[in-house]
Design a protein around this motif. Sequence first.
Motif, PDB file in Angstrom:
ATOM      1  N   SER A 249     -21.032  22.556 -36.945  1.00 55.99           N
ATOM      2  CA  SER A 249     -20.304  23.740 -36.466  1.00 55.99           C
ATOM      3  C   SER A 249     -20.222  24.832 -37.527  1.00 55.99           C
ATOM      4  N   SER A 250     -20.168  24.464 -38.786  1.00 52.68           N
ATOM      5  CA  SER A 250     -20.048  25.480 -39.833  1.00 52.68           C
ATOM      6  C   SER A 250     -21.342  26.258 -40.023  1.00 52.68           C
ATOM      7  N   LYS A 251     -22.462  25.688 -39.577  1.00 48.29           N
ATOM      8  CA  LYS A 251     -23.752  26.362 -39.752  1.00 48.29           C
ATOM      9  C   LYS A 251     -23.939  27.525 -38.791  1.00 48.29           C
ATOM     10  N   SER A 252     -23.041  27.667 -37.829  1.00 48.86           N
ATOM     11  CA  SER A 252     -23.167  28.754 -36.851  1.00 48.86           C
ATOM     12  C   SER A 252     -22.483  30.040 -37.323  1.00 48.86           C
ATOM     13  N   VAL A 253     -21.772  29.973 -38.446  1.00 47.69           N
ATOM     14  CA  VAL A 253     -21.096  31.149 -38.988  1.00 47.69           C
ATOM     15  C   VAL A 253     -21.475  31.309 -40.462  1.00 47.69           C
ATOM     16  N   PRO A 254     -21.288  32.498 -41.007  1.00 47.73           N
ATOM     17  CA  PRO A 254     -21.609  32.704 -42.420  1.00 47.73           C
ATOM     18  C   PRO A 254     -20.806  31.780 -43.334  1.00 47.73           C
ATOM     19  N   LEU A 255     -21.404  31.436 -44.467  1.00 51.64           N
ATOM     20  CA  LEU A 255     -20.729  30.583 -45.447  1.00 51.64           C
ATOM     21  C   LEU A 255     -19.397  31.178 -45.890  1.00 51.64           C
ATOM     22  N   LEU A 256     -19.320  32.493 -45.957  1.00 45.98           N
ATOM     23  CA  LEU A 256     -18.093  33.149 -46.384  1.00 45.98           C
ATOM     24  C   LEU A 256     -16.916  32.786 -45.479  1.00 45.98           C
ATOM     25  N   TYR A 257     -17.157  32.668 -44.176  1.00 48.54           N
ATOM     26  CA  TYR A 257     -16.098  32.250 -43.251  1.00 48.54           C
ATOM     27  C   TYR A 257     -15.612  30.847 -43.601  1.00 48.54           C
TER      28      TYR A 257
END
Length: 154
Positions: A100-108
């Motif tokens: 799930s984290s790969k769908s948003v920028p690392l900064l988020y």
Amino acid sequence: MATISELKSAVRDTLESRGVLGQLKARIRAEVFSALDDQREPRPPLSHENLLINELIREYLEFNRYKYTESVLTAESGQPDVPLDRQFLASELKVTEDASSKSVPLLYGLVSHFLNSGDKGGKVFLRGSSLPAGPAASNLGPGSNASNGSGSKN
């Protein structure tokens, strides 16, 4: 027969609805920046830390479709035109991701981690960066040793 004012309004509305007006404004800003940029004053080399920070910001800008801001960031910072590989960036930052984290920028994910950390009373100690404080650095910039003791030199 349409007046000049009506024609201007119709052209503006059409360019706006096609998304071209924003592109034109961003391009004009970039050209003005380029014209004002003093090429005689060389930029400092792009440090490893700045490369990573700029890449986090670029990924965020691209995700939010701030493509014109991203193009100015790339041009002004000297960031490579080709984005860094996300896995490389995560590895450099010692970040492990789930699906799930790969769908948003690392900064988020980084911001979310600090906002939702289990230790609500604790604070994270931030050390000063490894960047040397240069003549253009502010007193509170990376690598500074501000009088309040919040920064530290390596």
